[in-house]
Design an enzyme around this catalytic site. Structure first.
Site, mmCIF file in Angstrom:
data_model
loop_
_atom_site.group_PDB
_atom_site.id
_atom_site.type_symbol
_atom_site.label_atom_id
_atom_site.label_comp_id
_atom_site.label_asym_id
_atom_site.label_seq_id
_atom_site.Cartn_x
_atom_site.Cartn_y
_atom_site.Cartn_z
ATOM 1 N N GLU A 168 2.103 15.118 -8.446
ATOM 2 C CA GLU A 168 3.416 14.972 -7.763
ATOM 3 C C GLU A 168 3.620 13.642 -7.191
ATOM 4 O O GLU A 168 4.182 13.208 -5.989
ATOM 5 C CB GLU A 168 3.359 15.991 -6.810
ATOM 6 N N GLU A 369 0.815 24.774 -9.715
ATOM 7 C CA GLU A 369 0.785 25.196 -8.424
ATOM 8 C C GLU A 369 2.305 26.164 -8.315
ATOM 9 O O GLU A 369 3.335 25.831 -8.927
ATOM 10 C CB GLU A 369 1.162 23.946 -7.504
HETATM 11 C C1 BG6 Z 1 2.687 20.703 -3.429
HETATM 12 C C2 BG6 Z 1 1.508 19.862 -2.864
HETATM 13 O O1 BG6 Z 1 3.786 19.743 -3.262
HETATM 14 O O2 BG6 Z 1 3.106 21.737 -2.394
HETATM 15 C C3 BG6 Z 1 0.437 20.499 -2.073
HETATM 16 O O3 BG6 Z 1 0.970 19.567 -4.235
HETATM 17 C C4 BG6 Z 1 1.219 21.148 -0.894
HETATM 18 O O4 BG6 Z 1 -0.417 19.577 -1.695
HETATM 19 C C5 BG6 Z 1 2.117 22.190 -1.548
HETATM 20 O O5 BG6 Z 1 0.442 21.608 0.314
HETATM 21 C C6 BG6 Z 1 2.718 23.192 -0.703
HETATM 22 O O6 BG6 Z 1 3.469 22.378 0.293
HETATM 23 P P1 BG6 Z 1 3.485 22.506 1.953
HETATM 24 O O7 BG6 Z 1 4.320 21.272 2.576
HETATM 25 O O8 BG6 Z 1 4.071 23.712 2.230
HETATM 26 O O9 BG6 Z 1 1.838 22.245 1.939
#
Ligand code: BG6
Length: 474
Positions: A168, A369
């Site tokens: 990202e 993800e």
């Molecule tokens: C993604 C990242 O943007 O979202 C992760 O790659 C991150 O590192 C995940 O933890 C969820 O976002 P957040 O801010 O709720 O942890």
């Protein structure tokens, strides 16, 4: 009645994590010779910016064997971790043998547990030695990154099933230069564009290094896909959506998959004298054209609803794409994850996969993800187990749309979820939990949630089971 959606036998089920979010047990945990990152630095300077003033305390550094077994117990066949640059090359020059041994052990344990090893080189965690040179706005940091990448490829090479340069980078750029979410949170639009270019160059320098080694393994890139949905079909809203997609998606996917930064975005930036032309070298343009990836990871959580601007922006002081090219549109009654403040819109995952098929030569891809962060999950405990049906429903619906894309011949090979054990969420620390396994911060215990049992079944059978009522609702 139940409906079954069957996935290919070798479909990858797994989870993603990152070094900074799991390895340590405090902001001053430099065991194993790790050096300071921007996160250590920022936390120690300004703790109040972090929820409950908490730093990562998953302690994967000492609990990796246990955690890898947990991943296996969910019937995963793949797991993504990242290498901490600050651990492998703490001063930017010399390889730290303790770091080498740690990651060797981690990868070996993953393989012993039949988990394909997916490794990212940069997941938001810039070492302070690189930040002290100015971070990504300084071109030499791209060379430092390529040096780190080449060392990692040389040391671990084929022990890794799939390498990835960045996770990202679009979020790194917006968080660091446009939105005040990543140290040194500068609020400088033009620096953001320079840093973006340098990250694209850093990626290609790493790919070039990888290709010289003739490894038997693959290399790719992981992007946060935040697709724009315009408020209406009015030309002004459509243009706003186009600009959002250019900044969020195409600025990286075009150079990385198709070999060229989008001319349409360059033209827009040039109108306002915001394209950093003087920073761009011919040899970099050639490098971008010459070196391609083998697969792409797509992180998807939420779309970006946009509308045209309702004011004349001040071009003497550009702040961010969403203040100068489009505005966020707050659709009433949309489905929300109220804890994270993100809209839930599962069909977009299908649209994204179709976009990869149609605009990016159906390159091999996977969802790298996707997940649901929920605060205060203890309230859902029954007999000691968090009943996270909302998480099961969230994943089921996204998997349904992935299956549909698969049926339409998208070259999608897997689904890695965020994330298997609750971990540290940057500024949100441990507020929103994403795991199938609860992490008890007091005891360090890992306790399966209801979704863990559902996950085990899904990965074991390669089959998504939903009801006809659910299918009709999707
Ligand atoms: C993604 C990242 O943007 O979202 C992760 O790659 C991150 O590192 C995940 O933890 C969820 O976002 P957040 O801010 O709720 O942890």
């Amino acid at each position: 009645m139940d409906v079954k959606k069957i996935f290919p036998e070798d479909f990858l089920w797994g989870s993603a994590t990152s070094a900074e979010q799991i390895e340590t047990n405090s902001s001053n945990d430099f065991r194993g010779g790790k050096s300071e990152t921007t996160w250590n630095h920022w936390f120690n300077q300004e703790k109040s910016r972090f929820f409950d003033q908490q730093f990562s305390q998953n302690d994967f550094f000492s609990k990796y064997k246990e955690d890898i077994k947990i991943a296996k117990s969910l019937n995963f066949n793949s797991l993504r971790v990242s290498i901490s640059w600050a651990r492998l090359i703490p001063d930017g020059k010399n390889v730290n043998e303790e770091g080498v041994n740690f990651y060797k052990e981690v990868f070996e344990n993953m393989r012993k547990n039949n988990l394909k090893v997916f490794v990212v080189l940069h997941h938001f965690d810039l070492p302070m030695f690189a930040q002290n040179k100015g971070g990504w706005v300084n071109k030499t940091v791209a060379d430092d990154f390529a040096f780190f990448a080449k060392k990692a490829f040389t040391i671990f090479g084929n022990d890794v099933d799939a390498w990835f340069t960045f996770n990202e980078p679009n979020i790194v750029i917006s968080g660091t230069y446009w939105k005040n979410g990543i140290y040194p949170h500068e609020n400088n639009f033009k620096d953001g564009m320079i840093a973006m270019w340098n990250m694209i160059v850093a990626h290609h320098k790493a790919i070039a290094a990888f290709r010289t080694l003739n490894l038997q393994t693959k290399i790719g890139f992981i992007h946060a896909i935040i697709p724009a949905i315009p408020r209406s079909n009015h030309q002004a809203d459509l243009k706003a959506a186009r600009m959002s997609d250019l900044f969020e998606i195409e600025s990286f996917l075009e150079p990385i998959i198709n070999g060229e930064f989008p001319q349409e975005l360059i033209r827009e930036l040039e109108i306002h004298n915001l394209w950093p032309k003087d920073q761009i070298l011919d040899e970099e343009i050639k490098l971008i054209r010459d070196y391609k990836i083998d697969l792409i990871g797509l992180n998807y959580y939420t779309p970006n609803r946009v509308k045209s601007l309702s004011y004349m922006p001040n071009w003497n002081n550009p702040i961010a794409p969403e203040t100068h090219w489009f505005n966020h549109y707050d659709l009433q009654n949309k489905r929300m994850n109220p804890y994270r403040g993100w809209e839930i819109f599962p069909k977009a995952i299908y649209d994204i996969l179709l976009m990869i098929k149609n605009k990016y030569q159906n390159i091999e891809c996977f969802i790298s993800e996707n997940g649901m962060g929920v605060a205060g999950e203890k309230q859902f405990k029954v007999n000691g187990i968090i009943q996270d049906d909302y998480r099961i429903d969230f994943h089921k619906e996204h998997i349904y749309w992935i299956h549909k894309a698969l049926n339409e011949n998208v070259n999608v090979i897997g689904y890695q979820m965020w994330t298997y054990i609750d971990n540290w969420s940057w500024l949100n620390a441990y507020k929103n939990r994403y795991g199938f396994i609860e992490l008890d911060l007091k005891t360090g215990n890992r306790i399966p949630k209801k979704s863990a049992t559902w996950m085990q079944q899904l990965a074991k059978t390669n089959t998504l089971v939903i009801t006809t009522a659910e299918e009709n609702k999707y």
